[in-house]
Design an enzyme around this catalytic site. Structure first.
Site, PDB file in Angstrom:
ATOM      1  N   GLY A   9      54.665  -2.666  -0.312  1.00 42.19           N
ATOM      2  CA  GLY A   9      54.095  -3.318   0.858  1.00 42.19           C
ATOM      3  C   GLY A   9      53.576  -4.713   0.539  1.00 42.19           C
ATOM      4  O   GLY A   9      53.461  -5.117  -0.627  1.00 42.19           O
ATOM      5  N   ASP A  31      54.189  10.384  -2.056  1.00 42.54           N
ATOM      6  CA  ASP A  31      54.630  10.210  -0.677  1.00 42.54           C
ATOM      7  C   ASP A  31      53.506  10.666   0.255  1.00 42.54           C
ATOM      8  O   ASP A  31      53.177  11.855   0.320  1.00 42.54           O
ATOM      9  CB  ASP A  31      55.890  11.034  -0.434  1.00 42.54           C
ATOM     10  CG  ASP A  31      56.509  10.784   0.930  1.00 42.54           C
ATOM     11  OD1 ASP A  31      55.823  10.208   1.806  1.00 42.54           O
ATOM     12  OD2 ASP A  31      57.671  11.166   1.132  1.00 42.54           O
ATOM     13  N   ALA A  59      50.747   2.487   4.087  1.00 37.45           N
ATOM     14  CA  ALA A  59      50.463   2.911   5.465  1.00 37.45           C
ATOM     15  C   ALA A  59      51.748   3.018   6.260  1.00 37.45           C
ATOM     16  O   ALA A  59      52.784   2.455   5.886  1.00 37.45           O
ATOM     17  CB  ALA A  59      49.520   1.919   6.152  1.00 37.45           C
ATOM     18  N   ASP A 101      42.930  -4.069  13.163  1.00 31.04           N
ATOM     19  CA  ASP A 101      42.325  -4.419  14.446  1.00 31.04           C
ATOM     20  C   ASP A 101      42.813  -3.510  15.569  1.00 31.04           C
ATOM     21  O   ASP A 101      42.201  -3.450  16.636  1.00 31.04           O
ATOM     22  CB  ASP A 101      42.646  -5.877  14.798  1.00 31.04           C
ATOM     23  CG  ASP A 101      44.147  -6.139  14.856  1.00 31.04           C
ATOM     24  OD1 ASP A 101      44.815  -5.991  13.804  1.00 31.04           O
ATOM     25  OD2 ASP A 101      44.669  -6.479  15.941  1.00 31.04           O
ATOM     26  N   TYR A 124      49.629   4.395  16.846  1.00 35.00           N
ATOM     27  CA  TYR A 124      49.372   3.761  15.552  1.00 35.00           C
ATOM     28  C   TYR A 124      47.879   3.522  15.365  1.00 35.00           C
ATOM     29  O   TYR A 124      47.289   3.899  14.345  1.00 35.00           O
ATOM     30  CB  TYR A 124      50.143   2.449  15.440  1.00 35.00           C
ATOM     31  CG  TYR A 124      49.678   1.572  14.308  1.00 35.00           C
ATOM     32  CD1 TYR A 124      49.944   1.916  12.982  1.00 35.00           C
ATOM     33  CD2 TYR A 124      48.959   0.397  14.556  1.00 35.00           C
ATOM     34  CE1 TYR A 124      49.502   1.118  11.933  1.00 35.00           C
ATOM     35  CE2 TYR A 124      48.517  -0.407  13.511  1.00 35.00           C
ATOM     36  CZ  TYR A 124      48.788  -0.044  12.212  1.00 35.00           C
ATOM     37  OH  TYR A 124      48.350  -0.838  11.184  1.00 35.00           O
ATOM     38  N   LYS A 128      45.179   5.206  12.598  1.00 37.07           N
ATOM     39  CA  LYS A 128      44.335   4.430  11.700  1.00 37.07           C
ATOM     40  C   LYS A 128      42.850   4.728  11.928  1.00 37.07           C
ATOM     41  O   LYS A 128      42.061   4.804  10.987  1.00 37.07           O
ATOM     42  CB  LYS A 128      44.614   2.937  11.866  1.00 37.07           C
ATOM     43  CG  LYS A 128      46.031   2.519  11.479  1.00 37.07           C
ATOM     44  CD  LYS A 128      46.326   2.755  10.002  1.00 37.07           C
ATOM     45  CE  LYS A 128      45.625   1.743   9.116  1.00 37.07           C
ATOM     46  NZ  LYS A 128      46.015   1.906   7.685  1.00 37.07           N
TER      47      LYS A 128
END
Length: 288
Positions: A9, A31, A59, A101, A124, A128
């Site tokens: 990432g 994983d 993520a 955010d 999503y 989070k």
């Protein structure tokens, strides 16, 4: 030694640049879609390398696809971080977790403080949010670091998309009513390492923090800056979010109040314009 969950990432690759001695766990190693197995790998790794902290830089970030893959998004973004934080609690080492955010509904125009109420608009953001709660409940010394509009010379992001489109387009319509702080992945990487180090000595600093680039800008304004720096002659027409429908709703107001992060860790908001210049130069050199 710091252990980093994630390897490919944007933030993980930047951590590797500033902290090459860290131990990185790729998806093949751990994983997160199988939270219990990933936590067991982390437990073994912490013992093997005598880890001093763990940074979760992995993520599920496919915002639109999350609407139809809610179970997968939840396992990766909520269940796995919670289990990894529990492992860190058992080993008494800090856990730094990157959030977003998107946990906010984007209403109003004021910057959101870390303790502001969360109300995600889509799957999503909900995953989070649940990850933040799981990390906080795990009992580890921890920091949840919310950030926004991440960009780098790696992976997929708005900067690379704009540069790719500018190769074949001389005009683009870009959303102008979503406002936020673009954040260089390199700055997030440095912040994560700094926070992890501080938490080892000051566990009372555990909590939720914000870290985003400045000045706040619209996507349209960000696009213009990208084209200017890259020397691309592309016209930008400003459009409202309503003219660019997507499966998942985006927050209009992504402004983040980062003052608590500065007070606790001495981390100033990075100037995204300087970070953008570095990324554009890196892409021009073909380093990635």
């Amino acid at each position: 030694m710091i252990v980093v969950v994630g390897q490919t990432g944007q933030v993980a690759q930047e951590i590797a640049r500033i902290c090459p001695e860290a131990r990185f766990l790729s998806r093949a190693d751990a994983d997160l879609s199988t939270p219990e197995a990933a936590a067991n790998v982390l437990k073994t790794t912490i013992t093997e390398v005598n880890a001093t902290a763990v940074i979760n830089a992995a993520a599920y970030t496919a915002v639109d696809r999350a609407e139809t893959e809610q179970g997968l998004a939840h396992r990766i973004n909520a269940e796995a971080p919670g289990r990894c934080a529990e492992v860190c609690a058992a080993h008494r080492i800090p856990f730094v977790h990157i959030s977003t955010d998107y946990v906010f509904d984007g209403s109003g125009a004021a910057p959101r403080a870390p303790d502001a109420p969360v109300a995600p608009l889509g799957a999503y953001g909900a995953s989070k949010r649940d990850g933040e709660r799981a990390v906080a409940a795990a009992g580890a010394v921890h920091a949840v670091l919310r950030t926004s509009w991440v960009f780098s010379a790696h992976g997929s992001n708005f900067v690379k998309t704009m540069l790719r489109l500018s190769e074949t387009r001389d005009a683009l319509s870009i959303v102008s009513d979503q406002i936020g702080g673009p954040t260089p992945a390199s700055a997030i990487a440095r912040a994560c390492v700094t926070i992890a180090t501080h938490l080892a000595d000051a566990p009372a600093l555990s909590g939720t923090y914000h870290f985003a680039g400045e000045p706040d800008v619209s996507w349209a304004g960000f696009a213009r800056a990208i084209f200017d720096l890259a020397g691309r002659d592309v016209g930008v027409t400003e459009i409202p979010t309503s003219a660019y429908p997507t499966p998942a709703a985006r927050p209009l107001n992504s402004r983040l109040d980062c003052s608590a992060t500065e007070a606790a860790f001495g981390l100033l908001r990075p100037d995204w314009r300087a970070g953008l210049a570095d990324v554009v130069a890196e892409l021009s050199r073909g380093d990635t």
